[in-house]
Design an enzyme around this catalytic site. Sequence first.
Site, PDB file in Angstrom:
ATOM      1  N   LYS A  89       0.798  -1.457   0.206  1.00  0.00           N
ATOM      2  CA  LYS A  89       0.148   0.063   0.210  1.00  0.00           C
ATOM      3  C   LYS A  89       0.962   1.571  -0.134  1.00  0.00           C
ATOM      4  O   LYS A  89       0.615   2.038   0.103  1.00  0.00           O
ATOM      5  CB  LYS A  89      -0.960  -0.237   1.091  1.00  0.00           C
ATOM      6  CG  LYS A  89      -1.305  -1.359   1.463  1.00  0.00           C
ATOM      7  CD  LYS A  89      -3.527  -1.100   1.170  1.00  0.00           C
ATOM      8  CE  LYS A  89      -3.875  -2.290   0.998  1.00  0.00           C
ATOM      9  NZ  LYS A  89      -4.797  -2.849   0.445  1.00  0.00           N
ATOM     10  N   GLU A 129     -10.717   5.097   2.094  1.00  0.00           N
ATOM     11  CA  GLU A 129     -11.443   4.225   3.537  1.00  0.00           C
ATOM     12  C   GLU A 129     -10.904   3.302   3.576  1.00  0.00           C
ATOM     13  O   GLU A 129      -9.588   3.433   3.387  1.00  0.00           O
ATOM     14  CB  GLU A 129     -12.803   3.746   2.419  1.00  0.00           C
ATOM     15  CG  GLU A 129     -11.846   2.355   1.302  1.00  0.00           C
ATOM     16  CD  GLU A 129     -11.290   2.827   0.183  1.00  0.00           C
ATOM     17  OE1 GLU A 129     -11.585   4.549   0.250  1.00  0.00           O
ATOM     18  OE2 GLU A 129     -10.495   2.406  -0.168  1.00  0.00           O
ATOM     19  N   SER A 165       2.212  -9.419   0.209  1.00  0.00           N
ATOM     20  CA  SER A 165       1.800  -8.405  -0.438  1.00  0.00           C
ATOM     21  C   SER A 165       1.752  -7.462   0.859  1.00  0.00           C
ATOM     22  O   SER A 165       2.279  -5.905   0.805  1.00  0.00           O
ATOM     23  CB  SER A 165       0.551  -7.808  -1.404  1.00  0.00           C
ATOM     24  OG  SER A 165      -0.665  -8.775  -0.212  1.00  0.00           O
TER      25      SER A 165
HETATM   26  C1  LIG Z   1      -1.108  -7.230   2.633  1.00  0.00           C
HETATM   27  C2  LIG Z   1      -2.401  -6.658   1.449  1.00  0.00           C
HETATM   28  N1  LIG Z   1      -2.112  -7.607   0.301  1.00  0.00           N
HETATM   29  C3  LIG Z   1      -3.668  -7.213  -0.055  1.00  0.00           C
HETATM   30  C4  LIG Z   1      -4.880  -6.718  -0.097  1.00  0.00           C
HETATM   31  C5  LIG Z   1      -5.864  -6.611  -0.563  1.00  0.00           C
HETATM   32  O1  LIG Z   1      -6.019  -5.178  -1.325  1.00  0.00           O
HETATM   33  P1  LIG Z   1      -5.658  -5.681  -2.985  1.00  0.00           P
HETATM   34  O2  LIG Z   1      -6.095  -6.233  -3.608  1.00  0.00           O
HETATM   35  O3  LIG Z   1      -5.837  -3.362  -3.475  1.00  0.00           O
HETATM   36  O4  LIG Z   1      -4.368  -5.555  -3.309  1.00  0.00           O
HETATM   37  C6  LIG Z   1      -4.819  -5.781   0.979  1.00  0.00           C
HETATM   38  C7  LIG Z   1      -5.456  -4.798   1.320  1.00  0.00           C
HETATM   39  O5  LIG Z   1      -6.103  -4.535   2.579  1.00  0.00           O
HETATM   40  C8  LIG Z   1      -3.234  -6.454   2.299  1.00  0.00           C
HETATM   41  O6  LIG Z   1      -3.337  -5.827   3.550  1.00  0.00           O
END
Ligand SMILES: Cc1ncc(COP(=O)(O)O)c(C=O)c1O
Lengths: 272, 393
Positions: B85, B107, B374
């Site tokens: 993020k 949000e 992620s």
């Molecule tokens: C660590 C992590 N991975 C994935 C996501 C999923 O979001 P996105 O599909 O936009 O990557 C989030 C959302 O809060 C997250 O915190």
Amino acid sequence: MSRYEEMFLRLKQRNEGAFGAFLMLGDPDVATSAMLLDALVEGGADMVEVGIPFSDPVADGPVIQAAAERALAAGVRVDDCFGLIAQFRAKHPAVPVGILTYANLLAARGRERFMSDAAAAGADSILVADVPSLEAQPYAAAARAAELDYVMIAAPNTPEPVIRRIAELSSGYTYCVARAGVTGTRDRLALDHDRLFALLREAEAPPPVLGFGISLAEQVAEALESGAAGVIAGSALVRLGADADALRELVSAMKGATALPGSVRESHGHLA
Amino acid sequence: MKHDGRFGRYGGCYVPEILVPALEQLEAAFLEAEQDPRFAAELQELLTTYAGRPTPLTRCRNLAASTPARIYLKREDLLHGGAHKTNQVLAQGLLAKRMGKRRLIAETGAGQHGVATALAGALFGLETEIYMGADDVERQQLNVFRMELMGARVIPVTGGGRTLKDAVNEALRDWTASFPDTHYLLGTAAGPHPFPTMVRQFQRVIGREAREQVLEVEGRLPEAVVACVGGGSNAIGMFSDFVPDEGVALIGVEAAGKGLDGHEHGATILRGSHGILHGTETLVLQDSDGQVADSWSISAGLDYPAVGPEHAHLKETGRATYVGVEDGDALAAFQALAQTEGIIPAFESAHALAHALELAERADEEMVIVVNLSGRGDKDMAQAVKLLKGAEA
Ligand SMILES: Cc1ncc(COP(=O)(O)O)c(C=O)c1O
């Protein structure tokens, strides 16, 4: 002639502005909703605007959000809403009915089918709150094919090219918003509409009807003085809940304020 | 608008007319920034000296060691803030400054994006207000405190289902009246144009680095690239630079929650239908009338009933495939990575990892898999204690 055209003509002869009343269909339940719609006409509403409840109403303030939540919690379906419109149409053949709703409900039913079902129920127009002029073309075309007026929103910050597009695509009336933001009542209207109304006139857009924030009879008179062909009150009516008497009374007071200078109503002293 | 923001038949800009000028201004600022070497330099400096890019690509040494597959992790968990993020909040924060805004709104579901936005607000000196479902505020006290510690104000949303989608609604409503001085820092590659395009561009650094890194160590491209899909930002950031590499399978992993046959999941691409939500035409979990359903996942970041429009399009063209991983399998992968590699992933990322493990186990010849890790799992500790210790007791 469409019901809106007939209405504007009739009111012009009487030297009055149009009073539009909004309620959420199915709030708080189908039977009560039918009774409240009748109360709008009894109170003197010239046109009725009805919401079809959607789970995620981003253009609405807390009062109308809550109304949609109540309707959905009561299990109200889109078919029930068309049923309410058909019932209303049978009882009040001359009163224009406009639908206000959101694009996802049209996507789910199929845009064309939604429009033709709405027309078959007896609706006169549709406004899709989250379809801006950028995306409006196929919606306007589907409305036209179903013989519904397609109503679009204009605001004081709407640029001139968009106004021309609204004039091109829409019919019935132009829903003018009194200020930026979502639906809801305001103590004061920001009546900066001279420019907007002038642009709409120049572009030969449908007559401007002012909504978002109208809650008092004085605001109705003020809006009409500023050049609107009519006004729509929504949250102010919705927050009265299921009290048909209060609804009739408020509609009547607001309708009473639609007399333009020199009208019969005014000379009879209808204005408080 | 310069562009229509379409990805095939998905995307677009479905917002009240009053909000269009805000999105036009944002598109113009974004297109201008993309051409401006000073913007690129400023962002690059922040990404390296503040956020810690490039993030490493780590080969799993023990996990799946008994299979012919080699699993690499793109370590967005090591980024400042603990998740991917941060890449895009820094970029959007810079854009907000360029546009002369003085306030940020956002949000958040469990609080990850709220924390990231709060970090950007503090860094750029912007007043920050975060909309968060009232139920989520209750459940995520620690993240609420993190946001407040960084100077943000958290506004509980009591309307609707009191969760993420209602927080998005409320942020959009705020923005409708506040856009002259406020930027809406949307948290994923969804929402009205230009957000899906802009967020992808700000996240594609993930795939760009990963592609170079895997070429460097393996001397070739991977067989598969795997990422979890909530709104779709980490996945689209990972996929974008691999899209032209036709031999590379792109696999998005959705939350299958308690099972795809029931209603408790967040598998929008696998189980959703065509719709329009939060400004974009995409796939949506909904009933036959078009009323939007509540989604479910153990990971708050995957608990969203719509998905970025580009994923809907990639699915339709077949360039990417999407699968579901249930809560239990994600939890098992979460534990496995901790036990074998000493890395605690976010629950979201554990979904992607679980699918990579399945691919590895099925492989009968050499296979290179890149997983987007992620985020890190610190935020999920309280829930992990409940789920794992609870299960033992
Ligand atoms: C660590 C992590 N991975 C994935 C996501 C999923 O979001 P996105 O599909 O936009 O990557 C989030 C959302 O809060 C997250 O915190």
